[in-house]
Motif scaffolding. Structure first.
Motif: not given
Lengths: 416, 224
Positions: B92-93, B128-129, A165-166, A53-55
């Motif tokens: 955001f993710t 979007e979310r 995050g970056v 999920v982090s990407i």
């Protein structure tokens, strides 16, 4: 091909199969790494994969879409402030040769051999031919550090940087990223360099290893770099494709650890600074050097730190979740910190001048960690060696192997 | 069970006390690092970390020149790196599970208010979310709230400067299906995810104040 949400053509109709519990992007099929909730917006349940999920989320209500990226040639010249040692030069030639022959390679090099620079020639060549290049590592710290070194050397190249995050993205042709980020790349890279291949969680996580293979094109070269190869890595590259570098770039021997028998546990539990530890630190400070003290557990570190602090005000402690980790590591490079307590988080990726190392409870560390820890000492030409003390309650196979491997490196041999 | 923040297995010790407790989706070390507040002098009203030479909070002074002052501003978490990463993932993710984590920190006497009103997100952002990040935390905590407002604002707050935010006209209006007159004489709580300059919640409060409630307090999950 690059998986990009909301862009390109449909690659899989849904990211997660909510019935079979499989993630189509990262391959996760372990139930505990799926999360399901009712979504009012969708009017249905949504299941998504927690593993990747982090990407960007792969879920049961969104298709995976992918874009194709055209290859492009780039001059991609680089500049180094120093000349490669003979050993580095030879290894660099082998990496280039692997690239020419679309072969995989294992670069088995001691800590402080200058592995990163060994890959520069092959990277430059690959880019001049329009091949896509990725430099990856399981550790964010390593990714950040390598990115700085690559951007400094390849001044005109457009290098993408990706980690949780970056995102500094240009055109996906030359990417520095964590291994996790490769889940979004399918048959995309022609040259993949994996630094610190033995670092957590890469050896344990076969999904991550699969991600590397899937990100590579059919005719590709995967270069694994490590100071502690596993059998699996050797098998992956093939025994004839192992290049060893037993000398550090500055040519000096690796420091050999000294073992001090005894346990510090009881003293620490009773809130006493262990006498031996006190003496060792005093010794280091008296010689105007600094010391990293490796501690096997965070809880032990929290108990020990006040005791150290009392005697040595110029001290600090770090662990992975520590927000001030980077500040504290920096302070160890100046004069503000002389004694730094740490968990294995600093076992790799850091360089300090005039450094000695103490390992508390050395019997609790594995060989890979111990070798990396010993590798922190003597990394600079101005300070090519130092002292390493293992304080161990009892002898272990890991300690024995560590010393054997270091000694054989110094004789110019490797343990495989 | 795994920790929804670090995804490591949770191995809680089982004893007489923990045996009957509801199991929580957060490991103790993540809980500790999320609940930490950075040291330093803070504004007693909005909880912002103040500069050494700041006598009164510049943000609060600025806001009081343009908006009616609310009764109280409550904030659950400091906005340090660990919390920042949590919100990045949550917003955001689309790591929706983190709503459960935030809900664990929700300590507010909602019963004291007649209306708890979350800040709305625009249609575009919702598409979007897939969720309103503030409502979802309240849902996870089982808090009843009123969906009273809507917004057409699309630009991300984080992309605007303070003056831009101020000069834009108040984006919050009452929903047609909400009986706004019912707010008169009532105690209202406005709930938002992150309090940065405070302009967003103050704009929402401005809209709500027009219906003459006796009190408006503010609750934000994190103070940037």
């Amino acid at each position: 091909m690059l998986i990009k949400f909301g862009d390109g053509e449909v690659y899989k109709s849904q990211g997660v199969d909510p019935v079979k519990k499989i993630c189509r992007r990262c391959g996760n099929n372990s139930r505990k790494y799926f999360y399901r909730y009712y979504s009012r917006f969708h009017g249905s349940d949504v299941t998504y994969c927690l593993k990747c999920v982090s990407i960007g989320r792969s879920d049961s209500v969104t298709p995976l879409t992918a874009v194709h990226v055209e290859r492009a040639v780039e001059s991609c010249r680089y500049h180094l402030d120093f000349d490669l040692s003979d050993g580095q030069k030879k290894a660099s030639d082998r990496v280039v040769q692997a690239l020419e022959n679309n072969e995989n390679l294992l670069l088995y090099a001691v800590t402080g051999a200058g592995k990163t620079e060994i890959s520069f020639e092959a990277i430059s060549l690959a880019r001049q031919r329009g091949l896509n290049v990725a430099f990856v590592s399981p550790r964010i710290d390593v990714v950040k550090e390598v990115y700085l070194r690559l951007t400094a050397a390849f001044k005109d190249a457009r290098i993408d940087l990706l980690y949780s995050g970056v995102k500094v993205a240009f055109d996906h042709r030359f990417t520095v990223c964590t291994v996790h980020q490769l889940y979004n790349h399918i048959s995309h890279f022609d040259l993949i360099i994996v630094d610190e291949t033995d670092a957590f969680p890469l050896p344990e996580d076969s999904q991550l290893m699969d991600a590397i293979l899937r990100a590579a094109t059919e005719k590709s070269s995967i270069i694994l770099m490590t100071a502690t190869p596993s059998k699996r890595m050797i098998n992956f590259a093939g025994r004839e494709n192992v290049v060893t570098l037993t000398r550090r770039y500055h040519g000096y021997d690796l420091a050999v650890p000294e073992i001090i028998r005894g346990s510090a546990d009881r003293d620490i539990q009773k809130n006493r600074l262990p006498e031996t530890l006190h003496m060792l630190i005093q010794n280091v400070i008296a010689q105007n050097r600094r010391v990293l003290v490796f501690v096997p557990e965070i809880s032990m570190m929290q108990q020990l730190f006040p005791l150290i602090r009392e005697k040595y005000p110029l001290s600090a402690s770090v662990y992975s979740q520590d927000h001030e980790r980077y500040l504290k590591v920096d302070s160890m490079r100046g004069d503000e910190t002389k004694v730094l307590l740490t968990t294995t988080i600093l076992e790799r990726g850091v360089t300090f001048e005039n450094l000695d190392v103490i390992v508390l409870g050395a019997e609790k560390f594995n060989t890979n960690s111990l070798i990396q820890i010993c590798g922190r000492v003597g990394r600079k030409v101005d300070d090519p060696t130092g002292s390493i003390w293992f304080m161990a309650a009892h002898h272990t196979g890991s300690i024995r192997r560590t010393i054997k491997i270091i000694k054989s490196f110094n004789k110019g041999e490797t343990a495989i | 069970m795994i920790c929804l923040y670090c995804h490591a297995d949770i191995k809680e010790e089982v004893n007489l006390i923990t045996l009957f407790e509801r199991s929580r989706p957060l490991c103790s070390s993540c809980k500790m690092s999320l609940s930490r507040w950075r040291e330093g002098r803070r504004c007693k009203f909005c909880h912002r970390l103040m500069q050494a030479d700041e006598a009164e909070c510049a943000d609060c002074l600025f806001l009081s020149a343009y908006y009616e002052r609310p009764g109280e501003i409550m904030s659950m978490l400091d906005y340090h790196d660990t919390v920042k990463m949590l919100f990045h993932r949550y917003k955001f993710t689309k790591d929706a599970a983190l709503a459960e984590v935030l809900a664990m920190f929700l300590e507010c006497r909602f019963g004291e208010y007649d209306f708890s009103i979350p800040i709305p997100v625009s249609e575009v952002r919702l598409a979007e979310r897939g969720y309103n990040q503030t409502e979802m935390v309240l849902d996870a905590a089982g808090v009843k709230y009123h969906d009273a407002l809507f917004t057409e604002k699309v630009t991300r707050q984080s992309e605007l400067g303070k003056m831009d935010r101020l000069s834009a006209k108040n984006p919050f209006r009452f929903k047609a299906d909400f009986n706004a007159d019912a707010l008169e004489g009532m105690k209202v709580l406005v709930v938002d995810d992150i309090y940065t300059t405070g302009i967003t919640v103050h704009q929402a409060a401005e809209t709500l104040f027009s219906k003459k409630p006796v009190k408006i307090d503010m609750l934000t999950f994190s103070k940037a």
